[in-house]
Write a protein that holds these residues in place. Sequence first.
Motif, PDB file in Angstrom:
ATOM      1  N   LEU A 223       0.821  -1.212   0.000  1.00  0.00           N
ATOM      2  CA  LEU A 223       0.000   0.000   0.000  1.00  0.00           C
ATOM      3  C   LEU A 223       0.858   1.267   0.000  1.00  0.00           C
ATOM      4  O   LEU A 223       0.482   2.271  -0.604  1.00  0.00           O
ATOM      5  CB  LEU A 223      -0.953  -0.010   1.196  1.00  0.00           C
ATOM      6  CG  LEU A 223      -2.032  -1.092   1.131  1.00  0.00           C
ATOM      7  CD1 LEU A 223      -2.879  -1.073   2.397  1.00  0.00           C
ATOM      8  CD2 LEU A 223      -2.899  -0.942  -0.104  1.00  0.00           C
ATOM      9  N   SER A 224       2.013   1.214   0.626  1.00  0.00           N
ATOM     10  CA  SER A 224       2.922   2.353   0.603  1.00  0.00           C
ATOM     11  C   SER A 224       3.431   2.616  -0.814  1.00  0.00           C
ATOM     12  O   SER A 224       3.461   3.762  -1.274  1.00  0.00           O
ATOM     13  CB  SER A 224       4.109   2.089   1.548  1.00  0.00           C
ATOM     14  OG  SER A 224       5.047   3.123   1.453  1.00  0.00           O
TER      15      SER A 224
ATOM     16  N   LYS B 158       0.629   4.104  -2.866  1.00  0.00           N
ATOM     17  CA  LYS B 158       0.429   5.528  -2.566  1.00  0.00           C
ATOM     18  C   LYS B 158       1.502   6.385  -3.226  1.00  0.00           C
ATOM     19  O   LYS B 158       1.205   7.413  -3.839  1.00  0.00           O
ATOM     20  CB  LYS B 158       0.423   5.742  -1.055  1.00  0.00           C
ATOM     21  CG  LYS B 158       0.138   7.162  -0.648  1.00  0.00           C
ATOM     22  CD  LYS B 158       0.076   7.309   0.865  1.00  0.00           C
ATOM     23  CE  LYS B 158      -0.242   8.740   1.241  1.00  0.00           C
ATOM     24  NZ  LYS B 158      -0.322   8.914   2.700  1.00  0.00           N
ATOM     25  N   LYS B 159       2.767   5.974  -3.108  1.00  0.00           N
ATOM     26  CA  LYS B 159       3.877   6.730  -3.690  1.00  0.00           C
ATOM     27  C   LYS B 159       3.748   6.851  -5.210  1.00  0.00           C
ATOM     28  O   LYS B 159       4.181   7.836  -5.793  1.00  0.00           O
ATOM     29  CB  LYS B 159       5.212   6.056  -3.372  1.00  0.00           C
ATOM     30  CG  LYS B 159       5.670   6.207  -1.957  1.00  0.00           C
ATOM     31  CD  LYS B 159       6.974   5.448  -1.737  1.00  0.00           C
ATOM     32  CE  LYS B 159       7.287   5.324  -0.264  1.00  0.00           C
ATOM     33  NZ  LYS B 159       8.436   4.441  -0.005  1.00  0.00           N
TER      34      LYS B 159
ATOM     35  N   ASN C 142       0.840   6.773  -6.901  1.00  0.00           N
ATOM     36  CA  ASN C 142      -0.511   7.198  -7.280  1.00  0.00           C
ATOM     37  C   ASN C 142      -1.232   6.104  -8.067  1.00  0.00           C
ATOM     38  O   ASN C 142      -1.762   6.333  -9.158  1.00  0.00           O
ATOM     39  CB  ASN C 142      -0.466   8.492  -8.096  1.00  0.00           C
ATOM     40  CG  ASN C 142       0.073   9.638  -7.297  1.00  0.00           C
ATOM     41  OD1 ASN C 142      -0.298   9.833  -6.143  1.00  0.00           O
ATOM     42  ND2 ASN C 142       0.981  10.391  -7.882  1.00  0.00           N
TER      43      ASN C 142
ATOM     44  N   SER D 197      -6.874  -0.536   0.972  1.00  0.00           N
ATOM     45  CA  SER D 197      -6.514   0.206  -0.227  1.00  0.00           C
ATOM     46  C   SER D 197      -7.514   1.332  -0.526  1.00  0.00           C
ATOM     47  O   SER D 197      -8.708   1.199  -0.266  1.00  0.00           O
ATOM     48  CB  SER D 197      -6.469  -0.728  -1.433  1.00  0.00           C
ATOM     49  OG  SER D 197      -6.156  -0.013  -2.602  1.00  0.00           O
ATOM     50  N   VAL D 198      -6.989   2.431  -1.082  1.00  0.00           N
ATOM     51  CA  VAL D 198      -7.857   3.525  -1.484  1.00  0.00           C
ATOM     52  C   VAL D 198      -8.157   3.461  -2.988  1.00  0.00           C
ATOM     53  O   VAL D 198      -8.917   4.279  -3.490  1.00  0.00           O
ATOM     54  CB  VAL D 198      -7.243   4.906  -1.130  1.00  0.00           C
ATOM     55  CG1 VAL D 198      -7.126   5.048   0.383  1.00  0.00           C
ATOM     56  CG2 VAL D 198      -5.905   5.115  -1.808  1.00  0.00           C
ATOM     57  N   CYS D 199      -7.552   2.480  -3.672  1.00  0.00           N
ATOM     58  CA  CYS D 199      -7.846   2.293  -5.091  1.00  0.00           C
ATOM     59  C   CYS D 199      -8.394   0.885  -5.297  1.00  0.00           C
ATOM     60  O   CYS D 199      -8.295   0.043  -4.410  1.00  0.00           O
ATOM     61  CB  CYS D 199      -6.584   2.526  -5.950  1.00  0.00           C
ATOM     62  SG  CYS D 199      -5.302   1.276  -5.768  1.00  0.00           S
TER      63      CYS D 199
END
Length: 148
Positions: A103-104, A107-108, A110, A140-142
């Motif tokens: 997940l990091s 995020k990095k 996008n 997850s945000v995606c």
Amino acid sequence: MAEYKNIIVPTDGSVNSKRAVEHAVTIAELSKSVITLVYVANIVSVISNFDQIPNSSGYVTEQVAMDMEKEGKAVLDNFVKQIPDGIETASVFEVGSPGPAILSVAKKNNADLIIMGSRGLGPIKGLFMGSVSSYVVTHSVCPVMIVK
């Protein structure tokens, strides 16, 4: 239709992660996406086996880390070779707990989509052992695609 420009694909060398790469390639070809392959050396599983590793000459601290990196980079290199030349590809090696590390990286970068293989632990083992794919889906945000 949703646009996927940055696809994250965690790889561990398993058959299901190979299938995940195949799905990522199909989507990347259609949407001109970048594929970022991620290998996470699971430090927790290595630490739990320390009592089984000889401790001569600092092997535990130095050699294990080098072996983990060598193995991870070999897996990444093998998967990079399977991606057609026309698809932009990156690879990332991380050390840590797989779920948060994946997940990091997402995020990095996008990430618009994470495509990962299922380990197929089954409901009982998955309940007791935990599941990286369950963790990623939950946090997850995606969107996340799980491939069997």
